[in-house]
Design a protein around this motif. Sequence first.
Motif, short mmCIF file in Angstrom:
data_model
loop_
_atom_site.label_atom_id
_atom_site.label_comp_id
_atom_site.label_asym_id
_atom_site.label_seq_id
_atom_site.Cartn_x
_atom_site.Cartn_y
_atom_site.Cartn_z
N HIS A 26 0.85 -1.33 0.20
CA HIS A 26 -0.07 0.07 -0.21
C HIS A 26 0.90 1.16 0.07
O HIS A 26 0.50 2.44 0.30
CB HIS A 26 -1.07 -0.02 1.34
CG HIS A 26 -2.26 0.97 1.05
ND1 HIS A 26 -3.06 0.69 -0.01
CD2 HIS A 26 -2.59 2.15 1.80
CE1 HIS A 26 -4.03 1.67 0.23
NE2 HIS A 26 -3.74 2.42 0.99
N ASN A 27 2.00 1.19 -0.39
CA ASN A 27 3.14 2.29 -0.28
C ASN A 27 3.22 3.08 0.91
O ASN A 27 3.16 4.16 1.16
CB ASN A 27 2.61 3.21 -1.58
CG ASN A 27 2.74 2.59 -2.89
OD1 ASN A 27 3.85 1.91 -3.19
ND2 ASN A 27 1.76 2.87 -3.68
N GLY A 28 3.16 2.19 2.12
CA GLY A 28 3.20 2.78 3.43
C GLY A 28 4.44 3.52 3.46
O GLY A 28 4.30 4.74 4.34
N GLY A 29 5.63 3.24 3.02
CA GLY A 29 6.98 3.93 2.96
C GLY A 29 6.68 5.34 2.48
O GLY A 29 7.15 6.44 3.08
N SER A 30 6.11 5.47 1.41
CA SER A 30 6.07 6.76 0.70
C SER A 30 4.97 7.91 1.72
O SER A 30 5.16 8.87 1.77
CB SER A 30 5.16 6.68 -0.58
OG SER A 30 6.34 6.12 -1.56
N ILE A 31 4.00 7.06 2.24
CA ILE A 31 3.24 8.04 2.96
C ILE A 31 3.71 8.43 4.42
O ILE A 31 3.77 9.79 4.45
CB ILE A 31 1.74 7.18 3.35
CG1 ILE A 31 0.91 6.71 1.94
CG2 ILE A 31 0.92 7.78 4.56
CD1 ILE A 31 -0.09 5.84 2.21
N LEU A 32 4.40 7.65 4.97
CA LEU A 32 5.35 8.09 6.07
C LEU A 32 6.15 8.88 5.88
O LEU A 32 6.56 9.73 6.56
CB LEU A 32 5.74 6.84 6.84
CG LEU A 32 4.56 6.06 7.89
CD1 LEU A 32 5.45 5.03 8.77
CD2 LEU A 32 3.76 7.10 8.68
N ARG A 33 7.10 8.79 4.85
CA ARG A 33 8.07 9.60 4.49
C ARG A 33 7.51 11.14 4.28
O ARG A 33 8.31 12.07 4.27
CB ARG A 33 8.97 9.10 3.38
CG ARG A 33 10.04 8.04 3.88
CD ARG A 33 10.97 7.58 2.93
NE ARG A 33 10.15 6.86 1.82
CZ ARG A 33 10.13 5.44 1.95
NH1 ARG A 33 10.53 4.77 2.90
NH2 ARG A 33 9.74 4.82 1.00
N GLN A 34 6.41 11.20 3.64
CA GLN A 34 5.72 12.62 3.34
C GLN A 34 5.46 13.11 4.69
O GLN A 34 5.78 14.25 4.99
CB GLN A 34 4.46 12.56 2.49
CG GLN A 34 4.82 11.80 0.97
CD GLN A 34 3.66 11.81 0.25
OE1 GLN A 34 2.54 12.24 0.88
NE2 GLN A 34 3.87 11.46 -0.83
#
Length: 237
Positions: free
Chosen positions: A83-91
């Motif tokens: 679910h692209n969790g890394g991209s969401i958290l890095r934002q």
Amino acid sequence: MQTLLELTASNPASESRALAATIIGSALRNNYPALETSSSVEVVTKVLDRLEVEADTTVRQRLIFALASAIHGKNGRKEYLDHNGGSILRQLFASGDASTKARCGTFVEDSFANEDMNAYRSDDLNTKIQNELSAWAGLFQDSLSKNEVAAISSKEKIFSALATIRKNYPLCCPVKDNFRSWIAEAVDHRSRLIASGQNHDEMPDIEFLNQLSAVRHTLFGNPKAGRKAFDASHDEL
């Protein structure tokens, strides 16, 4: 669980959304039977969806807590990565305050960087986790070297996550030049503070600087240089 997840999105009061997220995190934390029975609800995916749109800082932090609890289910990390969790958290890390950055650091350390959390992963998941760790390692180094965080406690949590990645997955954490310069300057600052003869009470960041000094060479530089620095520190004492 489904009702609580709906409350994190639909309740107009930020206090209620934060409380719902806290209950989710508390109910699932280290509770493997609950994690098993809640997997069908896709808690990880839904919490990530909430994080993408939530504007309140406190609610965001509680949602990260809920995510940290939910991700330890059988398929939690796969769901997070899919679910692209890394991209969401890095934002969130990039735009968040010091406390939010610190919570992201703790999340990465506990959920991905600690070796015991990755004992049962597949080869495909292994590659994705390595990519995830690489992305965070670069972001943590940039955040520290640019002095984006003033609070010492938050710096410590970010650095702890970075050091754990570097220790357990060194290939995922090449040392950047800007970070190498930053840690060298920090250790030099520590030496000047010690030479000044101030009391520790007058040096609120001395413990953090001690942490940096202890691993500067062993984790982020030349071990031979580390032995020289160790001898020098004992000369100071």
